[in-house]
Design a protein around this motif. Structure first.
Motif, PDB file in Angstrom:
ATOM      1  N   TRP A  10      -0.791  28.712 -17.837  1.00 17.79           N
ATOM      2  CA  TRP A  10       0.646  28.587 -18.088  1.00 17.79           C
ATOM      3  C   TRP A  10       0.926  27.957 -19.437  1.00 17.79           C
ATOM      4  O   TRP A  10       1.947  28.204 -20.062  1.00 17.79           O
ATOM      5  N   THR A  11      -0.004  27.125 -19.947  1.00 17.87           N
ATOM      6  CA  THR A  11       0.192  26.519 -21.261  1.00 17.87           C
ATOM      7  C   THR A  11       0.048  27.534 -22.378  1.00 17.87           C
ATOM      8  O   THR A  11       0.318  27.238 -23.535  1.00 17.87           O
ATOM      9  N   GLU A  12      -0.389  28.757 -22.057  1.00 15.26           N
ATOM     10  CA  GLU A  12      -0.553  29.785 -23.076  1.00 15.26           C
ATOM     11  C   GLU A  12       0.591  30.797 -23.058  1.00 15.26           C
ATOM     12  O   GLU A  12       0.544  31.791 -23.773  1.00 15.26           O
ATOM     13  N   TRP A  13       1.595  30.550 -22.269  1.00 18.21           N
ATOM     14  CA  TRP A  13       2.747  31.433 -22.268  1.00 18.21           C
ATOM     15  C   TRP A  13       3.463  31.335 -23.610  1.00 18.21           C
ATOM     16  O   TRP A  13       3.381  30.340 -24.310  1.00 18.21           O
ATOM     17  N   VAL A  14       4.201  32.365 -23.948  1.00 17.86           N
ATOM     18  CA  VAL A  14       5.007  32.370 -25.162  1.00 17.86           C
ATOM     19  C   VAL A  14       6.478  32.424 -24.762  1.00 17.86           C
ATOM     20  O   VAL A  14       6.868  33.244 -23.943  1.00 17.86           O
ATOM     21  N   GLU A  38       3.367  24.252 -26.424  1.00 15.53           N
ATOM     22  CA  GLU A  38       3.698  25.645 -26.147  1.00 15.53           C
ATOM     23  C   GLU A  38       4.069  26.406 -27.413  1.00 15.53           C
ATOM     24  O   GLU A  38       4.352  25.830 -28.453  1.00 15.53           O
ATOM     25  N   ARG A  39       4.042  27.743 -27.306  1.00 15.64           N
ATOM     26  CA  ARG A  39       4.325  28.619 -28.442  1.00 15.64           C
ATOM     27  C   ARG A  39       5.701  29.254 -28.279  1.00 15.64           C
ATOM     28  O   ARG A  39       6.084  29.657 -27.184  1.00 15.64           O
ATOM     29  N   PHE A  40       6.406  29.388 -29.387  1.00 15.46           N
ATOM     30  CA  PHE A  40       7.761  29.926 -29.397  1.00 15.46           C
ATOM     31  C   PHE A  40       7.833  31.028 -30.447  1.00 15.46           C
ATOM     32  O   PHE A  40       7.363  30.858 -31.574  1.00 15.46           O
ATOM     33  N   LEU A  41       8.413  32.158 -30.076  1.00 18.26           N
ATOM     34  CA  LEU A  41       8.426  33.335 -30.933  1.00 18.26           C
ATOM     35  C   LEU A  41       9.860  33.805 -31.152  1.00 18.26           C
ATOM     36  O   LEU A  41      10.667  33.823 -30.216  1.00 18.26           O
ATOM     37  N   LEU A  42      10.168  34.191 -32.382  1.00 21.13           N
ATOM     38  CA  LEU A  42      11.520  34.605 -32.743  1.00 21.13           C
ATOM     39  C   LEU A  42      11.628  36.123 -32.825  1.00 21.13           C
ATOM     40  O   LEU A  42      10.856  36.770 -33.531  1.00 21.13           O
ATOM     41  N   MET A  43      12.601  36.677 -32.098  1.00 20.13           N
ATOM     42  CA  MET A  43      12.905  38.105 -32.129  1.00 20.13           C
ATOM     43  C   MET A  43      14.328  38.293 -32.632  1.00 20.13           C
ATOM     44  O   MET A  43      15.252  37.603 -32.180  1.00 20.13           O
ATOM     45  N   GLN A  44      14.519  39.216 -33.555  1.00 19.84           N
ATOM     46  CA  GLN A  44      15.854  39.531 -34.053  1.00 19.84           C
ATOM     47  C   GLN A  44      16.340  40.803 -33.381  1.00 19.84           C
ATOM     48  O   GLN A  44      15.688  41.845 -33.446  1.00 19.84           O
ATOM     49  N   LEU A  45      17.468  40.696 -32.707  1.00 19.77           N
ATOM     50  CA  LEU A  45      18.021  41.843 -31.991  1.00 19.77           C
ATOM     51  C   LEU A  45      18.773  42.750 -32.953  1.00 19.77           C
ATOM     52  O   LEU A  45      19.386  42.300 -33.915  1.00 19.77           O
ATOM     53  N   GLY A  46      18.725  44.044 -32.681  1.00 23.23           N
ATOM     54  CA  GLY A  46      19.404  45.009 -33.529  1.00 23.23           C
ATOM     55  C   GLY A  46      19.477  46.359 -32.853  1.00 23.23           C
ATOM     56  O   GLY A  46      19.064  46.517 -31.701  1.00 23.23           O
ATOM     57  N   GLY A  54       8.048  35.958 -36.209  1.00 23.88           N
ATOM     58  CA  GLY A  54       7.006  34.951 -36.331  1.00 23.88           C
ATOM     59  C   GLY A  54       7.062  33.972 -35.170  1.00 23.88           C
ATOM     60  O   GLY A  54       7.938  34.038 -34.317  1.00 23.88           O
ATOM     61  N   TRP A  55       6.127  33.046 -35.157  1.00 17.35           N
ATOM     62  CA  TRP A  55       6.035  32.100 -34.051  1.00 17.35           C
ATOM     63  C   TRP A  55       5.573  30.736 -34.566  1.00 17.35           C
ATOM     64  O   TRP A  55       5.101  30.605 -35.699  1.00 17.35           O
ATOM     65  N   SER A  83       8.434  29.771 -42.698  1.00 16.54           N
ATOM     66  CA  SER A  83       7.515  28.735 -42.234  1.00 16.54           C
ATOM     67  C   SER A  83       6.855  29.086 -40.902  1.00 16.54           C
ATOM     68  O   SER A  83       6.023  28.319 -40.412  1.00 16.54           O
ATOM     69  N   LEU A  84       7.215  30.231 -40.326  1.00 12.68           N
ATOM     70  CA  LEU A  84       6.629  30.653 -39.063  1.00 12.68           C
ATOM     71  C   LEU A  84       5.271  31.291 -39.283  1.00 12.68           C
ATOM     72  O   LEU A  84       4.996  31.859 -40.339  1.00 12.68           O
ATOM     73  N   GLU A  85       4.437  31.221 -38.256  1.00 11.47           N
ATOM     74  CA  GLU A  85       3.150  31.897 -38.292  1.00 11.47           C
ATOM     75  C   GLU A  85       3.364  33.399 -38.115  1.00 11.47           C
ATOM     76  O   GLU A  85       4.301  33.839 -37.446  1.00 11.47           O
ATOM     77  N   SER A  86       2.472  34.189 -38.695  1.00 12.58           N
ATOM     78  CA  SER A  86       2.577  35.636 -38.583  1.00 12.58           C
ATOM     79  C   SER A  86       2.441  36.091 -37.129  1.00 12.58           C
ATOM     80  O   SER A  86       1.571  35.611 -36.400  1.00 12.58           O
ATOM     81  N   SER A  87       3.286  37.007 -36.733  1.00 15.23           N
ATOM     82  CA  SER A  87       3.201  37.535 -35.370  1.00 15.23           C
ATOM     83  C   SER A  87       1.925  38.348 -35.176  1.00 15.23           C
ATOM     84  O   SER A  87       1.466  38.534 -34.047  1.00 15.23           O
ATOM     85  N   HIS A  88       1.324  38.818 -36.260  1.00 18.35           N
ATOM     86  CA  HIS A  88       0.081  39.590 -36.137  1.00 18.35           C
ATOM     87  C   HIS A  88      -1.055  38.703 -35.622  1.00 18.35           C
ATOM     88  O   HIS A  88      -1.913  39.149 -34.865  1.00 18.35           O
ATOM     89  N   VAL A  89      -1.034  37.439 -36.034  1.00 19.74           N
ATOM     90  CA  VAL A  89      -2.044  36.503 -35.541  1.00 19.74           C
ATOM     91  C   VAL A  89      -1.875  36.296 -34.048  1.00 19.74           C
ATOM     92  O   VAL A  89      -2.834  36.327 -33.277  1.00 19.74           O
ATOM     93  N   LEU A  90      -0.628  36.118 -33.626  1.00 21.08           N
ATOM     94  CA  LEU A  90      -0.353  35.916 -32.209  1.00 21.08           C
ATOM     95  C   LEU A  90      -0.701  37.162 -31.412  1.00 21.08           C
ATOM     96  O   LEU A  90      -1.180  37.078 -30.287  1.00 21.08           O
TER      97      LEU A  90
END
Length: 219
Positions: A10-14, A38-46, A54-55, A83-90
């Motif tokens: 559960w600690t690996e959930w995003v 925990e990890r947090f990821l940003l999605m832009q809706l469109g 990124g996360w 300043s976010l980490e690349s989503s490709h890494v995640l």
């Protein structure tokens, strides 16, 4: 603890934060009580599916340089996209992207989704001062016992889980929010308004139940 199919603790959930904001100062919003590990990821809706922006972990995101003050007097953190980490890494670490670049969703917040029981906070309470409203729930949260509480989740703004505040567009981001109430109680309390120990115990219990739900083939 692992979950069926995803084999993730559960600690690996995003935790996904969705936004419609597209200003130059766009960033990922973190609540002061978001877990550091925990990890947090940003999605832009469109109008079309877009890849994640990124996360970041709560620990790296909740730095003084990212802190902002809200109209209510509370504070939050806004981490600039650069300043976010690349989503490709995640992606390589935790999940796959579909051909259109969007999330498959197969490893995101695996939990039994439930609708907001009784419609959420009573509408006639929404004329409370925002801070007073939350203070009442913090008091109620002191009465909640992790072993006996009822829990639900719903899609709601990160910084306004009760839907009572008028947030600036820049910090209006939504995702799954979690709530609890005491047996027989009528007041749902956001996990953010629970004592830290109660919140941690409930989160662990919630994820255990999510894992069992996965094993049973339901969600």
């Amino acid at each position: 603890m692992t979950t069926h199919r995803t084999a993730m603790r559960w600690t690996e959930w995003v935790h996904v934060r969705n936004t419609e904001y597209a200003g130059a100062d766009l960033g990922l919003v973190l609540h002061p009580d978001d877990d550091a590990s925990e990890r947090f990821l940003l999605m832009q809706l469109g109008p079309r599916t877009l890849p994640p922006l990124g996360w970041i972990t709560g620990r790296d995101g909740k730095q003084a340089k990212y802190q902002v003050e809200l109209p209510s007097g509370q504070h939050a953190f806004v981490v600039p996209v650069k300043s976010l980490e690349s989503s490709h890494v995640l992606k390589m670490m935790m999940f796959g992207l579909n051909k259109g670049g969007g999330l498959t969703g197969s490893r995101f917040e695996r939990c039994p989704y439930q609708s907001w029981a009784n419609g959420g906070p009573p509408i006639d309470e929404c004329n409370f001062d925002v801070n007073e409203f939350r203070a009442i729930r913090k008091v109620e949260g002191q009465k909640i016992e992790p072993d006996s509480a009822t829990m639900i989740c719903k899609h709601a703004p990160t910084l306004d889980p009760y839907g009572i505040d008028d947030l600036p567009a820049r910090v209006t981001q939504s995702g799954r929010q979690y709530y609890a109430r005491a047996p027989g109680g009528e007041m749902w309390v956001s996990f953010y308004d629970l004592p830290a120990e109660t919140r941690s115990a409930l989160w662990s219990r919630y994820c255990e139940e999510a894992a069992q739900s996965e094993l049973n083939g339901s969600r």
